[in-house]
Design an enzyme around this catalytic site. Structure first.
Site, PDB file in Angstrom:
ATOM      1  N   GLU A   1       0.802  -1.221   0.000  1.00 53.25           N
ATOM      2  CA  GLU A   1       0.000   0.000   0.000  1.00 53.25           C
ATOM      3  C   GLU A   1       0.837   1.274   0.000  1.00 53.25           C
ATOM      4  O   GLU A   1       0.314   2.371  -0.223  1.00 53.25           O
ATOM      5  CB  GLU A   1      -0.940   0.002   1.219  1.00 53.25           C
ATOM      6  CG  GLU A   1      -2.051  -1.032   1.109  1.00 53.25           C
ATOM      7  CD  GLU A   1      -2.917  -1.105   2.354  1.00 53.25           C
ATOM      8  OE1 GLU A   1      -2.470  -0.640   3.416  1.00 53.25           O
ATOM      9  OE2 GLU A   1      -4.042  -1.628   2.260  1.00 53.25           O
TER      10      GLU A   1
ATOM     11  N   GLU B   1       7.265 -22.100   7.472  1.00 51.98           N
ATOM     12  CA  GLU B   1       7.759 -21.228   8.535  1.00 51.98           C
ATOM     13  C   GLU B   1       8.772 -21.918   9.437  1.00 51.98           C
ATOM     14  O   GLU B   1       9.400 -21.267  10.277  1.00 51.98           O
ATOM     15  CB  GLU B   1       6.594 -20.724   9.387  1.00 51.98           C
ATOM     16  CG  GLU B   1       5.927 -21.785  10.248  1.00 51.98           C
ATOM     17  CD  GLU B   1       4.849 -21.188  11.129  1.00 51.98           C
ATOM     18  OE1 GLU B   1       4.953 -21.347  12.356  1.00 51.98           O
ATOM     19  OE2 GLU B   1       3.906 -20.565  10.598  1.00 51.98           O
TER      20      GLU B   1
END
Length: 273
Positions: free
Chosen positions: A81, A112
Site C-alpha cells: 500500500e 515457517e
C-alpha cells in the site's frame, strides 16, 4: 525471565458454540477494544525504530517485513500500500512471507519452520547494512523469522521485531523489539484476531510516520499518491480545490497537466510568484 505464550492461552470465553450471533459479535468487539490500548503501551518502542528507518532510508536504505502466515500477509499488505498511497518505488518497502508469494493466498505447510530460508529470501534482494528488517510473528517463535533476524544481526543489519508475547525469542533477538500484549484470543490460539489487528495497527503506524518524516505528506494530504483510478483522481482534484481555493475545472486542468497533486501545487504556486 520465563516466556509464556499468552497468545496461546485459553480464551476468556467458553462454550462459544452455544452462544447466539449477537453475543458472539459483542464478545469479539469487547476483546478488540483492548487492542488499541495495548498498542498505545508499545509506542515508546515503536518510536526509535521509526527514527532509524527514516535515517537509513535517507541514506538509500529500504524496509523489509518478514513473516509467516497471517503475520507475513499483513507485512505484504502494508508494503504493497505504500507506493499507491505515498508515491514511493515498489522496492522501498518490501514484504516477504514464508513459502513465497503462493503462501499469500494458500498456506504452505511447514514453510515457517525453516530457520535458513528467511535469510535466503533477503539475500535475493541484496540486503545490506543500509536496510532495516522487521520480523513479524505473533508468537515470537517462528523459525523463518528468528533465523533471518539472527543472521541480519551478524551482518550488521538493523533488526526490529513485532510480536504479541512478552520476552519471546523474537524480542530477545531483535535490536528494536515491539511487544503488543493483547492477551488470549476469543477463539483460543487464533492469532489472526486480536494479535493480527494489533500488528496491522503497528505496521500502519510505522510506514505512515516514516513517510511523513520523509516528506511524502503535505499538511495532512497524500500529495504523492498514484492517480490510478477515478476515485483517486477525484480525491486529487478535491485536494487542489481545497488547498488552492480554485474551481473544480481549474483543479482538474492542473492535475491533467502536471500529473500529481504535488506537482500541481508546486507549479501553481511558482506561477503566482
Amino acid at each position: 525471565m520465563d516466556f509464556v505464550k499468552t497468545t496461546e492461552q485459553d480464551s476468556l470465553y467458553s462454550d462459544l458454540e452455544k452462544k447466539d450471533t449477537l453475543e458472539i459479535l459483542q464478545d469479539i468487539n469487547k476483546e478488540d477494544q483492548k487492542v488499541a490500548l495495548a498498542v498505545q503501551k508499545a509506542i515508546p518502542y515503536i518510536n526509535p525504530l521509526v527514527d532509524i528507518i527514516v535515517k537509513n532510508m535517507k541514506s538509500g536504505g529500504r524496509l523489509f517485513y518478514l513473516g509467516a502466515g497471517t503475520s507475513g500477509r499483513l507485512g505484504i499488505l502494508d508494503a504493497s500500500e505504500c507506493p499507491p498511497t505515498f508515491g514511493v518505488p515498489h522496492d522501498l518497502v518490501i514484504g516477504l512471507i514464508a513459502g513465497g508469494d503462493s503462501a499469500i493466498r494458500k498456506a504452505v505447510e511447514f514453510a515457517e519452520d525453516s530457520s535458513s530460508q528467511g535469510w535466503k529470501d533477503l539475500e535475493f534482494y541484496n540486503i545490506s547494512q543500509k536496510d532495516v528488517v522487521i520480523g513479524i510473528a505473533a508468537s515470537g517463535t517462528t523459525p523463518y523469522v528468528l533465523g533471518a533476524l539472527k543472521t541480519c544481526n551478524e551482518h550488521g543489519i538493523v533488526t526490529g521485531g513485532l510480536g504479541c508475547n512478552h520476552n519471546s525469542p523474537l524480542s530477545r533477538i531483535a535490536q528494536f523489539p515491539i511487544e503488543v500484549i493483547v492477551g488470549p484470543e476469543y477463539v483460543t490460539g487464533s492469532s489472526r484476531m486480536k494479535a493480527g489487528t494489533a500488528q496491522k495497527m503497528v505496521l500502519n503506524m510505522i510506514t505512515t510516520s516514516v513517510m511523513i518524516q520523509l516528506g511524502r505528506v503535505k499538511g495532512n494530504k497524500m500529495v504523492d499518491m498514484q492517480l490510478s483510478n477515478t476515485k483517486l483522481v477525484n480525491r486529487g482534484i478535491a485536494m487542489l480545490m481545497t488547498t488552492l481555493n480554485i474551481s473544480k475545472e481549474e483543479a482538474s486542468s492542473l492535475l491533467e497537466q502536471y500529473g500529481s497533486v504535488r506537482s500541481s501545487l508546486e507549479n501553481y504556486n511558482n506561477g503566482r510568484n
